[in-house]
Design a protein around this motif. Structure first.
Motif, PDB file in Angstrom:
ATOM      1  N   HIS A 164       4.671  -0.871  -7.077  1.00  0.00           N
ATOM      2  CA  HIS A 164       3.837  -0.262  -6.876  1.00  0.00           C
ATOM      3  C   HIS A 164       4.929   1.190  -6.159  1.00  0.00           C
ATOM      4  CE1 HIS A 164       0.419   2.977  -6.882  1.00  0.00           C
ATOM      5  NE2 HIS A 164      -0.266   3.481  -5.668  1.00  0.00           N
ATOM      6  N   GLU A 210      -6.153  -0.506  -8.425  1.00  0.00           N
ATOM      7  CA  GLU A 210      -6.604   0.035  -6.961  1.00  0.00           C
ATOM      8  C   GLU A 210      -7.782  -0.439  -6.276  1.00  0.00           C
ATOM      9  OE1 GLU A 210      -4.604   3.336  -6.463  1.00  0.00           O
ATOM     10  OE2 GLU A 210      -3.133   3.174  -7.614  1.00  0.00           O
ATOM     11  N   LYS A 221       6.577   3.154  -2.454  1.00  0.00           N
ATOM     12  CA  LYS A 221       6.173   4.456  -3.338  1.00  0.00           C
ATOM     13  C   LYS A 221       7.773   5.416  -2.155  1.00  0.00           C
ATOM     14  CE  LYS A 221       1.271   4.613  -2.457  1.00  0.00           C
ATOM     15  NZ  LYS A 221       0.218   4.935  -1.670  1.00  0.00           N
ATOM     16  N   ASN A 226       3.045   7.084 -12.023  1.00  0.00           N
ATOM     17  CA  ASN A 226       1.734   6.845 -11.541  1.00  0.00           C
ATOM     18  C   ASN A 226       1.231   8.552 -11.477  1.00  0.00           C
ATOM     19  OD1 ASN A 226      -0.644   5.607 -10.016  1.00  0.00           O
ATOM     20  ND2 ASN A 226       0.724   7.444  -7.821  1.00  0.00           N
ATOM     21  N   GLU A 227      -0.355   8.965 -11.525  1.00  0.00           N
ATOM     22  CA  GLU A 227      -1.109  10.221 -12.460  1.00  0.00           C
ATOM     23  C   GLU A 227      -0.501  11.135 -13.161  1.00  0.00           C
ATOM     24  OE1 GLU A 227      -1.807  10.401  -8.270  1.00  0.00           O
ATOM     25  OE2 GLU A 227      -3.331   8.451  -8.009  1.00  0.00           O
ATOM     26  N   HIS A 242     -10.539   3.481  -8.122  1.00  0.00           N
ATOM     27  CA  HIS A 242     -11.423   4.661  -7.363  1.00  0.00           C
ATOM     28  C   HIS A 242     -12.127   4.026  -7.666  1.00  0.00           C
ATOM     29  CE1 HIS A 242      -7.596   3.442  -4.443  1.00  0.00           C
ATOM     30  NE2 HIS A 242      -7.276   4.134  -5.901  1.00  0.00           N
ATOM     31  N   TRP A 282      -7.612  -2.314  -3.277  1.00  0.00           N
ATOM     32  CA  TRP A 282      -7.359  -1.254  -2.555  1.00  0.00           C
ATOM     33  C   TRP A 282      -7.473  -1.584  -0.488  1.00  0.00           C
ATOM     34  CZ3 TRP A 282      -2.615  -0.338  -3.731  1.00  0.00           C
ATOM     35  CH2 TRP A 282      -1.995   0.588  -3.159  1.00  0.00           C
ATOM     36  N   ASN A 306       0.125   4.204 -14.487  1.00  0.00           N
ATOM     37  CA  ASN A 306      -1.416   4.208 -13.545  1.00  0.00           C
ATOM     38  C   ASN A 306      -1.897   5.089 -13.107  1.00  0.00           C
ATOM     39  OD1 ASN A 306      -2.763   2.037 -11.487  1.00  0.00           O
ATOM     40  ND2 ASN A 306      -1.615   3.243 -10.252  1.00  0.00           N
ATOM     41  N   GLN A 344       3.538  11.333  -1.958  1.00  0.00           N
ATOM     42  CA  GLN A 344       4.764  11.158  -1.657  1.00  0.00           C
ATOM     43  C   GLN A 344       6.111  10.119  -1.477  1.00  0.00           C
ATOM     44  OE1 GLN A 344       1.132   7.882  -0.574  1.00  0.00           O
ATOM     45  NE2 GLN A 344       2.776   7.455   0.532  1.00  0.00           N
ATOM     46  N   GLU A 357       0.661  -0.987  -0.416  1.00  0.00           N
ATOM     47  CA  GLU A 357      -0.464  -0.256   0.077  1.00  0.00           C
ATOM     48  C   GLU A 357       0.789   1.104   0.093  1.00  0.00           C
ATOM     49  OE1 GLU A 357      -2.737   0.050   2.912  1.00  0.00           O
ATOM     50  OE2 GLU A 357      -3.520   2.219   2.660  1.00  0.00           O
ATOM     51  N   GLN A 382      -6.411   2.443 -12.095  1.00  0.00           N
ATOM     52  CA  GLN A 382      -6.961   2.262 -10.613  1.00  0.00           C
ATOM     53  C   GLN A 382      -7.870   2.497 -10.002  1.00  0.00           C
ATOM     54  OE1 GLN A 382      -5.647   6.680  -8.726  1.00  0.00           O
ATOM     55  NE2 GLN A 382      -3.320   5.816  -9.463  1.00  0.00           N
ATOM     56  N   TRP A 430       6.267   9.712  -8.415  1.00  0.00           N
ATOM     57  CA  TRP A 430       4.848  10.216  -8.363  1.00  0.00           C
ATOM     58  C   TRP A 430       5.671  11.108  -8.160  1.00  0.00           C
ATOM     59  CZ3 TRP A 430       1.220   8.477  -4.270  1.00  0.00           C
ATOM     60  CH2 TRP A 430      -0.828   8.234  -4.079  1.00  0.00           C
ATOM     61  N   TRP A 436      -8.451   3.363   3.108  1.00  0.00           N
ATOM     62  CA  TRP A 436      -7.964   4.544   3.407  1.00  0.00           C
ATOM     63  C   TRP A 436      -8.820   5.626   3.309  1.00  0.00           C
ATOM     64  CZ3 TRP A 436      -7.177   8.010  -1.438  1.00  0.00           C
ATOM     65  CH2 TRP A 436      -8.123   7.957  -2.320  1.00  0.00           C
TER      66      TRP A 436
HETATM   67  C1  GLA Z   1      -3.588   6.547  -5.030  1.00  0.00           C
HETATM   68  C2  GLA Z   1      -1.736   6.592  -4.933  1.00  0.00           C
HETATM   69  C3  GLA Z   1      -2.332   4.868  -4.587  1.00  0.00           C
HETATM   70  C4  GLA Z   1      -2.743   4.967  -2.977  1.00  0.00           C
HETATM   71  C5  GLA Z   1      -4.032   6.042  -3.479  1.00  0.00           C
HETATM   72  C6  GLA Z   1      -5.124   5.800  -1.686  1.00  0.00           C
HETATM   73  O1  GLA Z   1      -4.567   5.803  -5.819  1.00  0.00           O
HETATM   74  O2  GLA Z   1      -1.913   5.266  -6.436  1.00  0.00           O
HETATM   75  O3  GLA Z   1      -0.468   4.832  -3.994  1.00  0.00           O
HETATM   76  O4  GLA Z   1      -2.032   6.229  -2.345  1.00  0.00           O
HETATM   77  O5  GLA Z   1      -4.247   6.957  -3.644  1.00  0.00           O
HETATM   78  O6  GLA Z   1      -4.185   5.161  -0.925  1.00  0.00           O
END
Ligand code: GLA
Length: 365
Positions: A108, A268, A75, A160-161, A239, A323, A204, A115, A71, A237, A112, A331
């Motif tokens: 993962h 995720e 990172k 990532n993102e 979410h 996730w 991602n 973090q 998780e 992801q 990014w 989270w």
């Molecule tokens: C993003 C990141 C994950 C995590 C989530 C929230 O999606 O890719 O690593 O931090 O946010 O937990």
């Protein structure tokens, strides 16, 4: 009299036989696990921290999942909090747990805008580093991490993102982008590929099924594929919430990305019971965070729809990862609304399967 006895006997036989069938079925379904049911489709993963690797959560992980993601432990800020000082303990404990239990590992992530410690971007003189220095730091980080887990981590989220939330912009204005331009993505993939040519490399992102963001991500990926950047797939992801995506949006997204020849992983997955929000805020007094039957029903339907589509596209989907393990901890209890309980997963706060779980595992093959 005779007729009555025969009828009674018949009644007894059917009820004993019938009950044992029901009992048998319950026994079978009680033993159902995500990883076994989906063995011929794709691996089923879960995001964990070292605290989850003991006790009842570890039992559940071993029973239900055959892929694992850290998780937080892999990172940038977790692995290299200050330059050259790598901290491996947490990531290693997850990798060792997975190896002991025959579980695959998804890495993962390697680059990014969150973090990530600030030292990456600041030189000894306190000023922003040059392009050359930042590329060197990125390379050292990626090579060291990927080589350490070579042959153990089978796939990495490399970047990532990187796409902006603003529909009018393409790239997010992160430090990576400010200093390196769009090239940082290409370089990150090249460094990862060089360090482990066997590892599968993913880009991602989130909100990947929303049509306008989907098209911007598609554009980025198309550019990478055309430049022969070693990208194997896209991580969606997922979410999500009980309100989105629609079946059509999900289907179109899978078709669109896979038309580039890329594999797809849902990296995720969780299904919030609230509409999507991003900006952090305090809980309002009028907010009700009970998990009502109506919400449970909606969540079950959304999960059922998603897995139906996943199964249909099994030739391009290579993994589906949740996730977090259960509603005991997610989270989303903290984000973006502090202290508002959420119930986004397939197992409840006691680690018991929810209605959505049964929908996901019981389907016509
Ligand atoms: C993003 C990141 C994950 C995590 C989530 C929230 O999606 O890719 O690593 O931090 O946010 O937990």
């Amino acid at each position: 009299m005779m007729k009555n006895s025969i009828l009674f006997l018949l009644f007894m036989l059917t009820s004993i036989f019938g009950n044992s069938c029901v009992a048998q079925q319950a026994k079978i379904s009680k033993n159902l696990s995500l990883k076994d049911v989906y063995r011929d489709y794709f691996s089923i993963g879960v995001a964990v921290g070292p605290r989850n690797l003991v006790g009842d959560e570890a039992v559940l992980i071993k029973k239900q999942f055959n892929s694992i993601t850290a998780e937080n432990a892999m990172k940038m800020e977790s692995l290299q909090p200050s330059e050259g000082k790598f901290y491996w303990r947490d990531a290693d404990s997850i990798v060792n747990f997975a190896k002991r239990n025959n579980i695959k590992i998804r890495g993962h992530n390697l680059c990014w805008h969150e973090q990530v410690p600030n030292w990456f971007f600041i030189g000894d003189d306190g000023k922003q580093v040059t392009k050359e220095v930042l590329l060197q730091r990125l390379k050292t980080h990626i090579s060291t991490v990927v080589k350490r887990y070579k042959g153990e981590v089978y796939a990495w989220d490399v970047v990532n993102e990187a796409i902006d939330d603003d529909p009018k912009k393409l790239m997010r204005n992160s430090k990576w982008y400010q200093i390196l331009g769009e090239d940082f993505i290409v370089k990150a993939f090249e460094y990862a590929h060089e360090a482990d040519p066997e590892a599968k490399l993913y880009y991602n992102d989130y909100n990947t099924e929303r049509p306008e963001k989907r098209e911007r991500i598609y554009k980025l990926l198309k550019g990478l594929v055309e430049k022969n950047v070693p990208v194997d797939g896209v991580g969606l992801q997922a979410h999500w919430s009980i309100y989105e995506p629609s079946e059509e949006e999900l289907r179109t997204a899978i078709e669109r990305y896979s038309s580039l020849g890329l594999k797809i992983q849902f990296t995720e997955v969780d299904l919030s019971i609230y509409p999507w929000e991003k900006t952090k805020r305090a809980k309002r007094t009028d907010e009700d965070d009970r998990f009502t039957e109506a919400l449970e029903q909606k969540q079950m339907e959304k999960y059922a729809m998603a897995f139906k589509v996943f199964r249909e596209f099994k030739s391009v989907i290579t993994n589906v990862t949740f996730w977090n393990i259960s509603d005991r901890y997610t989270w989303l209890d903290e984000y973006p609304v502090m202290g508002r309980k959420n119930y986004p997963l397939l197992f409840d706060t006691n680690l018991q399967p929810k209605k959505a779980f049964w929908k996901v595992v019981n389907f016509e093959k």
